[in-house]
Design an enzyme around this catalytic site. Sequence first.
Site, PDB file in Angstrom:
ATOM      1  N   ILE A  92      21.592  12.573  50.641  1.00 54.69           N
ATOM      2  CA  ILE A  92      22.588  13.510  51.185  1.00 54.69           C
ATOM      3  C   ILE A  92      23.990  13.031  50.834  1.00 54.69           C
ATOM      4  O   ILE A  92      24.854  13.807  50.395  1.00 54.69           O
ATOM      5  CB  ILE A  92      22.438  13.630  52.717  1.00 54.69           C
ATOM      6  CG1 ILE A  92      21.103  14.293  53.099  1.00 54.69           C
ATOM      7  CG2 ILE A  92      23.632  14.374  53.327  1.00 54.69           C
ATOM      8  CD1 ILE A  92      21.053  15.785  52.961  1.00 54.69           C
ATOM      9  N   THR A 146      24.753  13.632  47.140  1.00 55.67           N
ATOM     10  CA  THR A 146      24.931  15.054  46.834  1.00 55.67           C
ATOM     11  C   THR A 146      26.223  15.596  47.418  1.00 55.67           C
ATOM     12  O   THR A 146      26.910  16.403  46.790  1.00 55.67           O
ATOM     13  CB  THR A 146      23.729  15.856  47.362  1.00 55.67           C
ATOM     14  OG1 THR A 146      22.521  15.302  46.821  1.00 55.67           O
ATOM     15  CG2 THR A 146      23.822  17.318  46.966  1.00 55.67           C
ATOM     16  N   GLU A 147      26.560  15.146  48.624  1.00 53.02           N
ATOM     17  CA  GLU A 147      27.754  15.654  49.301  1.00 53.02           C
ATOM     18  C   GLU A 147      29.054  15.090  48.734  1.00 53.02           C
ATOM     19  O   GLU A 147      30.027  15.824  48.562  1.00 53.02           O
ATOM     20  CB  GLU A 147      27.681  15.339  50.803  1.00 53.02           C
ATOM     21  CG  GLU A 147      26.615  16.109  51.569  1.00 53.02           C
ATOM     22  CD  GLU A 147      26.982  17.572  51.806  1.00 53.02           C
ATOM     23  OE1 GLU A 147      28.115  17.968  51.491  1.00 53.02           O
ATOM     24  OE2 GLU A 147      26.127  18.314  52.314  1.00 53.02           O
ATOM     25  N   SER A 148      29.075  13.780  48.466  1.00 53.58           N
ATOM     26  CA  SER A 148      30.363  13.145  48.157  1.00 53.58           C
ATOM     27  C   SER A 148      30.332  12.135  47.024  1.00 53.58           C
ATOM     28  O   SER A 148      31.388  11.594  46.668  1.00 53.58           O
ATOM     29  CB  SER A 148      30.881  12.431  49.409  1.00 53.58           C
ATOM     30  OG  SER A 148      30.055  11.304  49.721  1.00 53.58           O
ATOM     31  N   TYR A 166      21.034  23.116  46.560  1.00 51.23           N
ATOM     32  CA  TYR A 166      21.180  21.916  47.377  1.00 51.23           C
ATOM     33  C   TYR A 166      19.831  21.244  47.607  1.00 51.23           C
ATOM     34  O   TYR A 166      19.704  20.021  47.487  1.00 51.23           O
ATOM     35  CB  TYR A 166      21.833  22.284  48.704  1.00 51.23           C
ATOM     36  CG  TYR A 166      22.260  21.106  49.548  1.00 51.23           C
ATOM     37  CD1 TYR A 166      23.458  20.440  49.289  1.00 51.23           C
ATOM     38  CD2 TYR A 166      21.489  20.663  50.616  1.00 51.23           C
ATOM     39  CE1 TYR A 166      23.863  19.374  50.072  1.00 51.23           C
ATOM     40  CE2 TYR A 166      21.884  19.589  51.402  1.00 51.23           C
ATOM     41  CZ  TYR A 166      23.081  18.961  51.124  1.00 51.23           C
ATOM     42  OH  TYR A 166      23.488  17.886  51.895  1.00 51.23           O
TER      43      TYR A 166
END
Length: 359
Positions: free
Chosen positions: A213, A216-218, A345
């Site tokens: 996560i 993928t997010e940051s 996502y």
Amino acid sequence: MNKKLIALLVIAPLLVSCSGQKQSQYHEEWVKDTNGFDILMGQFAANIENIWGINEVLIAGPKDYVKYSDSYYTRSHINFDSGSITIETIAGTDPMASLRQAIITTLLIGDDPGNVDLYSDANDIQISKEPLLYGQVLDNTGQPIRWQGRAASFADYLIQNKLQKRTSGLHVIWSVTIPMVPNHLDKRAHKYLPLVRKAAEEYGVDASLILAIMQTESSFNPYAVSNSDALGLMQVVQHTAGVDVFRMKGKWGKPSRSYLLDPANNIDAGTAYLSLLQKSYLGGIQDPLSRRYAVITAYNGGAGSVLRVFSSDKDRAFSAINGMSPSQVYQTLTTNHPSAESRRYLYKVSQAQRSYHRY
């Protein structure tokens, strides 16, 4: 930054309760908060456009650290996804001095974004004993950069040997680009492993999922912000996931921006929200793998949107999911979810998680 706008961004709204009045009051505060951020972003973008020109507006994002200095005439851009650092200046007076100072500051920034305002030109960066980029950038002699002397020497080398020049409108833009080491992503992931393992154990969430996560997010950018005002390594939104997590912890209101920009708090809050999805909101899904696919998708688009893919009725949705194989659930979510972003996502996080199973 305008002090009134800062206040709008950090005021905690009323706790959501069963009372319709409190719900309404909370919604009004959320709208004010969101509008305040939109106003701030609009003013900030206007400042950049006025100085750099309409084609040169560059603003921080989830995987992009962008910091302006020198009355907005100089900026540093770290792309944590591609692994490149670009420092640019359009300063009319002694541009090399502006460029040199920005290079040194960027190489030595710390990993605590709490005191850095990415939406102003304030020179508020505190040089850290353990720079964020330590080990992720090597100087011209192949050495990592920890101290100001080495950073200054490297800055001089870059300006003498790697200086680039381009024009945009009426501006001459001087810049240098610094590549990060090939395994920069793994180095940042490793940096946060102790916090990830602690959260994984406390909330019963796989460490590999937390890391996937975060990637993928940051791309493990602790300064990560988004135009929807999601914050930090796991891109937690104050007024949605933040409120849910605070309620879970018995706290009032929502987490502040500074709270969520602290890496330890952010990983804790993001993992707590994953546990809520896993054990509560989507706990009716029996198969662990099917539930994981649903949790990943819900982290991006919400649990309600996941269930509605299968039925508008919650109980029927759970029954439908439980009657499918995990591969069928994955296929359904990656093809039928109404949000293209949520469909992608699930694929991205699932792919990323494979590389973190060793953790």
